[in-house]
Design a protein around this motif. Structure first.
Motif, PDB file in Angstrom:
ATOM      1  N   SER A 230       0.821  -1.204   0.000  1.00  0.00           N
ATOM      2  CA  SER A 230       0.000   0.000   0.000  1.00  0.00           C
ATOM      3  C   SER A 230       0.862   1.263   0.000  1.00  0.00           C
ATOM      4  N   HIS A 231       1.903   1.291   0.826  1.00  0.00           N
ATOM      5  CA  HIS A 231       2.775   2.467   0.882  1.00  0.00           C
ATOM      6  C   HIS A 231       3.484   2.685  -0.459  1.00  0.00           C
ATOM      7  N   VAL A 232       3.958   1.601  -1.070  1.00  0.00           N
ATOM      8  CA  VAL A 232       4.667   1.746  -2.346  1.00  0.00           C
ATOM      9  C   VAL A 232       3.709   2.227  -3.442  1.00  0.00           C
ATOM     10  N   LEU A 233       2.506   1.657  -3.444  1.00  0.00           N
ATOM     11  CA  LEU A 233       1.496   2.106  -4.412  1.00  0.00           C
ATOM     12  C   LEU A 233       1.269   3.605  -4.252  1.00  0.00           C
ATOM     13  N   HIS A 234       1.096   4.034  -3.006  1.00  0.00           N
ATOM     14  CA  HIS A 234       0.820   5.449  -2.771  1.00  0.00           C
ATOM     15  C   HIS A 234       2.026   6.326  -3.111  1.00  0.00           C
ATOM     16  N   LEU A 235       3.193   5.949  -2.586  1.00  0.00           N
ATOM     17  CA  LEU A 235       4.371   6.812  -2.762  1.00  0.00           C
ATOM     18  C   LEU A 235       4.740   6.946  -4.235  1.00  0.00           C
ATOM     19  N   LEU A 236       4.819   5.816  -4.934  1.00  0.00           N
ATOM     20  CA  LEU A 236       5.371   5.869  -6.287  1.00  0.00           C
ATOM     21  C   LEU A 236       4.319   6.055  -7.376  1.00  0.00           C
ATOM     22  N   PHE A 237       3.148   5.465  -7.214  1.00  0.00           N
ATOM     23  CA  PHE A 237       2.147   5.564  -8.275  1.00  0.00           C
ATOM     24  C   PHE A 237       1.216   6.764  -8.099  1.00  0.00           C
ATOM     25  N   LEU A 238       0.911   7.128  -6.849  1.00  0.00           N
ATOM     26  CA  LEU A 238      -0.093   8.174  -6.641  1.00  0.00           C
ATOM     27  C   LEU A 238       0.522   9.521  -6.258  1.00  0.00           C
ATOM     28  N   ALA A 239       1.515   9.533  -5.350  1.00  0.00           N
ATOM     29  CA  ALA A 239       2.061  10.802  -4.854  1.00  0.00           C
ATOM     30  C   ALA A 239       3.219  11.330  -5.707  1.00  0.00           C
ATOM     31  N   ALA A 240       4.141  10.457  -6.099  1.00  0.00           N
ATOM     32  CA  ALA A 240       5.344  10.921  -6.805  1.00  0.00           C
ATOM     33  C   ALA A 240       5.043  11.772  -8.047  1.00  0.00           C
ATOM     34  N   PRO A 241       4.013  11.442  -8.852  1.00  0.00           N
ATOM     35  CA  PRO A 241       3.767  12.271 -10.037  1.00  0.00           C
ATOM     36  C   PRO A 241       3.628  13.764  -9.712  1.00  0.00           C
ATOM     37  N   ASP A 242       3.042  14.118  -8.554  1.00  0.00           N
ATOM     38  CA  ASP A 242       2.921  15.537  -8.184  1.00  0.00           C
ATOM     39  C   ASP A 242       4.288  16.189  -8.048  1.00  0.00           C
ATOM     40  N   PHE A 243       5.203  15.475  -7.403  1.00  0.00           N
ATOM     41  CA  PHE A 243       6.528  16.054  -7.168  1.00  0.00           C
ATOM     42  C   PHE A 243       7.337  16.124  -8.456  1.00  0.00           C
ATOM     43  N   LEU A 244       6.976  15.260  -9.420  1.00  0.00           N
ATOM     44  CA  LEU A 244       7.688  15.244 -10.700  1.00  0.00           C
ATOM     45  C   LEU A 244       6.987  16.104 -11.741  1.00  0.00           C
ATOM     46  N   GLY A 245       5.840  16.692 -11.356  1.00  0.00           N
ATOM     47  CA  GLY A 245       5.097  17.523 -12.297  1.00  0.00           C
ATOM     48  C   GLY A 245       4.455  16.727 -13.423  1.00  0.00           C
ATOM     49  N   LEU A 246       3.997  15.498 -13.103  1.00  0.00           N
ATOM     50  CA  LEU A 246       3.379  14.641 -14.121  1.00  0.00           C
ATOM     51  C   LEU A 246       1.932  14.328 -13.738  1.00  0.00           C
ATOM     52  N   PRO A 247       1.092  14.016 -14.750  1.00  0.00           N
ATOM     53  CA  PRO A 247      -0.299  13.677 -14.435  1.00  0.00           C
ATOM     54  C   PRO A 247      -0.457  12.267 -13.848  1.00  0.00           C
ATOM     55  N   SER A 248       0.498  11.398 -14.098  1.00  0.00           N
ATOM     56  CA  SER A 248       0.433  10.040 -13.554  1.00  0.00           C
ATOM     57  C   SER A 248       1.801   9.409 -13.733  1.00  0.00           C
ATOM     58  N   VAL A 249       1.884   8.153 -13.333  1.00  0.00           N
ATOM     59  CA  VAL A 249       3.141   7.439 -13.460  1.00  0.00           C
ATOM     60  C   VAL A 249       3.344   6.980 -14.921  1.00  0.00           C
ATOM     61  N   LEU A 250       2.284   7.010 -15.705  1.00  0.00           N
ATOM     62  CA  LEU A 250       2.358   6.443 -17.061  1.00  0.00           C
ATOM     63  C   LEU A 250       3.416   7.086 -17.967  1.00  0.00           C
ATOM     64  N   PRO A 251       3.571   8.442 -17.952  1.00  0.00           N
ATOM     65  CA  PRO A 251       4.619   9.022 -18.816  1.00  0.00           C
ATOM     66  C   PRO A 251       6.023   8.514 -18.471  1.00  0.00           C
ATOM     67  N   LEU A 252       6.216   8.046 -17.235  1.00  0.00           N
ATOM     68  CA  LEU A 252       7.528   7.534 -16.848  1.00  0.00           C
ATOM     69  C   LEU A 252       7.879   6.253 -17.597  1.00  0.00           C
ATOM     70  N   LEU A 253       6.864   5.575 -18.140  1.00  0.00           N
ATOM     71  CA  LEU A 253       7.127   4.366 -18.925  1.00  0.00           C
ATOM     72  C   LEU A 253       8.103   4.692 -20.046  1.00  0.00           C
ATOM     73  N   GLU A 254       8.027   5.933 -20.570  1.00  0.00           N
ATOM     74  CA  GLU A 254       8.953   6.339 -21.630  1.00  0.00           C
ATOM     75  C   GLU A 254      10.141   7.114 -21.103  1.00  0.00           C
ATOM     76  N   SER A 255       9.871   8.073 -20.168  1.00  0.00           N
ATOM     77  CA  SER A 255      10.961   8.959 -19.760  1.00  0.00           C
ATOM     78  C   SER A 255      11.883   8.309 -18.726  1.00  0.00           C
ATOM     79  N   SER A 256      11.355   7.454 -17.880  1.00  0.00           N
ATOM     80  CA  SER A 256      12.201   6.843 -16.854  1.00  0.00           C
ATOM     81  C   SER A 256      11.712   5.432 -16.541  1.00  0.00           C
ATOM     82  N   PRO A 257      11.824   4.524 -17.517  1.00  0.00           N
ATOM     83  CA  PRO A 257      11.280   3.174 -17.306  1.00  0.00           C
ATOM     84  C   PRO A 257      11.873   2.479 -16.085  1.00  0.00           C
TER      85      PRO A 257
END
Ligand code: SF4
Ligand code: SF4
Ligand code: SF4
Ligand code: FE2
Lengths: 425, 255
Positions: free
Chosen positions: A106-133
């Motif tokens: 649960s913590h990993v889901l929240h930290l990396l999939f839900l919260a991190a995009p805000d700090f990276l200025g992204l709408p979701s984790v999905l763009p990272l599939l290309e920029s930072s796989p």
């Protein structure tokens, strides 16, 4: 400053469930700020009535798709306390191990999939599939270990099957346990990489004096059962949870609301950290120091950091638990005898988002007469509202524009990792 | 032959949730070893739980959850209007799921018990197909990610998908689980549709029937067997009613 803002988000994204955010500023003056929980009610406490004790945990696990193990644990604990059942020590270890798997998941889901995009200025984790796989792979790997831990110990990650009244129905496969131990050693390294990532994130400078409620640590960082503690100095027995929560209903929300010594209180990783940090694994405490998470922290954004610190703790503790379990003889007992009897019982469990209570009243046949469940996000909802109000006031006074107001208010709600459908149930 | 009119090689999918626990959509983010290829095989245009930004140009809508409020009825109809293919994801969407048990209670009294003098709107629980036409139903509480992936692969490759007709017992025996019926537990495995790989008996819990009935299940034989082993009609009926998949099926006189 003559700023006019009108922010309506319906519903907020990257959280579990449906909640609406509304902020209205006219001429730089905050007019309204609301966090409304609009999720559809499901009436679990009504559906529990008449149910046989063997089905209570199966039903209540379905309150939440993220913390179903926590619900199952609170449920069987409430039933065991009603029936006066003592579970075998090995079962208690297995339960804690399953619990750790869920906390990490649960913590990993929240930290990396839900919260991190805000700090990276992204709408979701999905763009990272290309920029930072590699970041996505890291997140997936960590969540993978966590889910496997739940599967091996509880039979399934979402909606567990082995957590039953009396103990644990099966002892896990020993080879699987041994291979998990190796994977968890890998997770220690992966979490160090996550900590590096989060060190680079700027936690908004915000703080509001808050009352924090959690289980009370006695010799170890507490997860399952025990006394209840508030940072304002209230201490009560587990069975006295009603006076720790004081639930009430209002017009705007389908979630109930709670308070204790002041206008609202908070539960969750930050509350556990504040009340019990001295019991954390040394590696977790060292990480906290590096991340800038200090004792007596009243910045709700830092709940993210507390989750990360707890993730490190549960991985270390899981490795030790597996070593212990592997030393158990083949013939070890994991189930106690259960005989239903009339009476009531309360089970309190620290689930990822905070303290969870289940309370059942049984008849002599082992059927539920009355049930009550109080969910962590239900306890947090009012505190989120008070935090939001303060944050919006600060930002309005600072002349924030729409984008900044929306971003920080959304981030604040997300920092609580709200589990909204759970809070309504 | 195009399968159900989908012609995009990388289908644009959306995920929506209604009255439920969101456990099924969470499975889409699970099964970590294949997560990255899975996400690359589809284009996610709308998935509130994990992404900000709601696209409306989806082809396949995965709908999770039962329907129990008027705003949900409206939202579901709007989704049906836009999606070319509507997939009911999980037992809540397919049968109403555990939520369906709510229908056995008086809703006014339920509201008074939970919300006192501030009742909240709630309707009797319905499955998705009781409200709008559904193209494909994936049962399970939660769904099996393996099965969902197989289905998505079929959709992408344009090949029809067939669910197993046989019951859970087949998969249970394939993994050499000691039969729980032999150990004195009730298990619906003989009459429930396979596809989950029988995780419950392996974890020491009889099948509760979350996937609904297998094709042409031999109900009478199962009821006779269960009665012979001492299980009461009430136990069997309560078990079958748990996830809503056996609506209308009862053993003995009353439920
Ligand atoms: S089918 Fe089960 S797992 Fe899926 S949403 Fe419904 S309750 Fe949750
Ligand atoms: S445990 Fe259940 S599913 Fe498995 S073989 Fe026995 S009856 Fe069938
Ligand atoms: S064994 Fe039965 S209850 Fe368990 S997942 Fe399969 S169908 Fe559902
Ligand atoms: Fe409740």
């Amino acid at each position: 400053m003559n700023v006019d803002l009108n922010i309506r988000i319906h519903p907020l994204t990257r959280v579990e469930g449906h909640g609406d955010l509304l902020v209205r500023v006219v001429n730089g003056q905050l007019q309204e700020v609301h966090w409304d929980v609009v999720e559809t009610p499901r009436f679990f406490e009504v559906m529990l009535k008449g149910k046989h004790y063997t089905s209570a945990a199966i039903l209540t696990a379905r309150i939440c798709g993220i913390c179903s193990i926590g619900h199952a644990l609170a449920s069987v604990r409430a039933t065991e306390r009603a029936f006066g059942v003592e579970i075998p020590e090995t079962a208690a270890k297995l339960r804690l191990l399953a619990k750790h798997g869920e906390t990490l998941q649960s913590h990993v889901l929240h930290l990396l999939f839900l919260a991190a995009p805000d700090f990276l200025g992204l709408p979701s984790v999905l763009p990272l599939l290309e920029s930072s796989p590699s970041t996505v792979t890291l997140a997936a790997r960590l969540k993978g270990v966590a889910n496997r831990l739940c599967e091996v110990v509880a039979g399934r990650a979402t909606h567990p099957v082995s957590i039953q009244v009396g103990g644990m129905a099966v002892f896990p496969d020993r080879r699987e346990l041994a291979s998990l131990k190796a994977e968890l050693a890998g997770a220690v390294k992966d979490l160090a990489a996550v900590a590096e990532l989060f060190k680079g994130f700027e936690m908004p400078a915000f703080s509001r004096e808050t009352e924090f409620v959690s289980l009370k640590g006695e010799g170890s960082y507490p997860w399952i059962g025990g006394a209840l503690l508030s940072s304002d100095g209230v201490e009560r027995a587990e069975g006295d949870y009603l006076r720790m929560t004081n639930e009430f209903v209002d017009e705007r929300n389908t979630s109930k609301l709670c308070r204790l010594s002041r206008e609202s209180f908070a539960v969750g990783a930050l509350a556990r950290w504040n009340n019990n940090h001295r019991f954390l694994h040394p590696a977790a405490r060292a990480a906290a120091e590096e991340l800038g998470l200090g004792p007596d922290c009243h910045n709700p954004f830092k709940n993210n950091l507390a989750q990360l610190v707890e993730s490190i703790h549960v991985v270390h503790e899981s490795i030790a638990l597996i070593e212990d379990l592997l030393a158990e003889p083949e013939s070890v007992q994991t189930m106690a005898e259960v005989s239903p009897r009339e009476g009531e019982g309360v089970g309190a469990v620290e689930v990822p988002r905070g303290i969870l209570y289940h309370h059942y009243d049984y008849d002599g046949e082992g059927r539920v007469v009355r049930a009550n469940c109080i969910i962590p996000t239900t306890q947090n909802n009012l505190n989120i509202q008070h935090d939001l109000k303060r944050l919006a006031l600060d930002l309005a006074a600072d002349g924030a524009d729409d984008a900044r107001m929306e971003r920080l208010c959304s981030m604040l709600i997300r920092a609580y990792d709200p589990c909204i459908s759970c809070s309504v149930h | 032959m195009r399968y159900l009119h989908i012609d995009s090689p990388r289908p644009r999918i959306a995920v929506f949730d209604f009255t439920d626990c969101e456990g099924c959509e969470l499975q889409l983010a699970n099964k970590e070893e294949t997560l990255v290829p899975f996400l690359n095989a589809v284009e996610i245009v709308n998935f509130r739980e994990i992404a900000t930004g709601a696209g409306e140009d989806y082809e396949i809508a995965f709908v999770e959850g039962a329907i129990s409020r008027s705003d949900e009825v409206e939202r579901l109809k709007a989704i049906r209007g836009k999606a070319r293919l509507l997939v009911a994801l999980g037992s809540c969407a397919c049968f109403g799921g555990v939520n369906r048990m709510k229908n056995a209670y008086d809703l006014g009294a339920a509201n008074a018990e939970i919300y006192g003098r501030t009742p909240k709107e709630t309707l009797p629980v319905r499955s998705v197909k009781e409200v709008v036409p559904v193209d494909l139903e994936i049962p399970g509480c939660p769904v099996s990610k393996d099965e969902v992936e197989r289905i998505v692969r079929h959709l992408v490759l344009d090949v029809p998908f067939a669910f197993h007709a046989y019951p859970v017992c087949v998969e249970c025996k394939q993994r050499f689980t000691t039969c729980l019926m032999e150990k004195g537990q009730l298990c619906l495995g003989p009459i429930v549709r396979a596809g989950c790989e029988a995780p419950c008996p392996a974890g020491g819990l009889g099948c509760w029937g979350c996937r609904g009935p297998a094709e042409a299940p031999n109900l009478e034989e199962f009821f006779a067997l269960a009665r012979e082993r001492g299980f009461t009609d009430q136990e069997i009926n309560e078990r079958m009613a748990f996830f809503g998949g056996f609506e209308g099926v009862v053993v003995g006189g009353t439920r």
